[in-house]
Scaffold this motif. Sequence first.
Motif, PDB file in Angstrom:
ATOM      1  N   LYS A 147      26.322  10.317 -31.049  1.00 54.10           N
ATOM      2  CA  LYS A 147      25.429  10.827 -29.840  1.00 54.10           C
ATOM      3  C   LYS A 147      24.417  11.640 -30.380  1.00 54.10           C
ATOM      4  N   TYR A 151      20.178  11.238 -30.343  1.00 52.28           N
ATOM      5  CA  TYR A 151      19.420  12.177 -29.941  1.00 52.28           C
ATOM      6  C   TYR A 151      18.284  12.256 -30.782  1.00 52.28           C
ATOM      7  N   TYR A 155      14.353  11.832 -29.966  1.00 56.73           N
ATOM      8  CA  TYR A 155      13.497  13.151 -29.818  1.00 56.73           C
ATOM      9  C   TYR A 155      12.900  13.604 -31.087  1.00 56.73           C
TER      10      TYR A 155
END
Length: 296
Positions: A147, A151, A155
Amino acid sequence: MPAPSAEPLTITLPDSRRLGLTRYGNPAHPAVIFHHGYASSGLSVPPCAELLAELQVQVLAPDRPGAGQSDVDENLTLASFAADVALAVQALRVPGKLGVTGWSAGALHGMALAALYPARVAALHLLSPILPFGDPAAHEEFTIGWKAVRYANEYLPALGKRAFAEISEEWHEQPDASIDKFLTLIFGPPEQVVGFEPANRALLRDAAVQGFTHEGQGVYFDSRAICRPLSFSLSAIEAPTTIWQGTADTIWPADSLHYLTDRITRAHLRLLPDEGHMLYLKHWEAILRQLRAEMG
């Protein structure tokens, strides 16, 4: 005259990009498409010239954009690379239906090819597959570490691009030290790496050096591609699908793969006791034999 054990090929695509492939075996035979793992290349196919001759099959291992001789594609998606491979197969006049396989992240590209070109694919084998990062349903199955990777890719893309450029430099300047780091990541403490076959170590090292050409841009854009939302449905895969997974895989847990068996209609999970993420190297002959039988 027998075909060379590893023949480099280059196809020019309609948009003038080059697609590099490595061919193993006789070009007159039906083909198994091998999708290499993340940060690797088509050189990661185990040597098997005698087996290919016996089975009367060739292996075509394309380099994803930015790896090996393949030009960078900043707009790379799973679907766009499936189209690249389909064009290459057509240009090479490959006979018959295809066997399709992919290791680790390459399994996602194998799924795309099977889903988008079902009439051309006879069988699909997914080797220690990862799940599509761009599907929220798959994301629920991710470990905390994956995860975090998802991310960062979404981003912090500029940071990732710089990091891949630095890693690319390391692979080209210190390939032996880099492969040792990679094997430690896969297997754990260095003492567990000692038994890894030198030939396989060299195979993965050379494949990764080619994977990190173009200053690592190919790896960066591949990471972006596997994080995009899927533009196809896994239920569109019509071919019989075998998922090869080791119970000792420390990279991707076997219990998450119900995501695939729930969505691919003809999927079968083949669990191998005590095998890890690189099981394809040990079981390559069994994989090819089953694929060839399913290709008819």
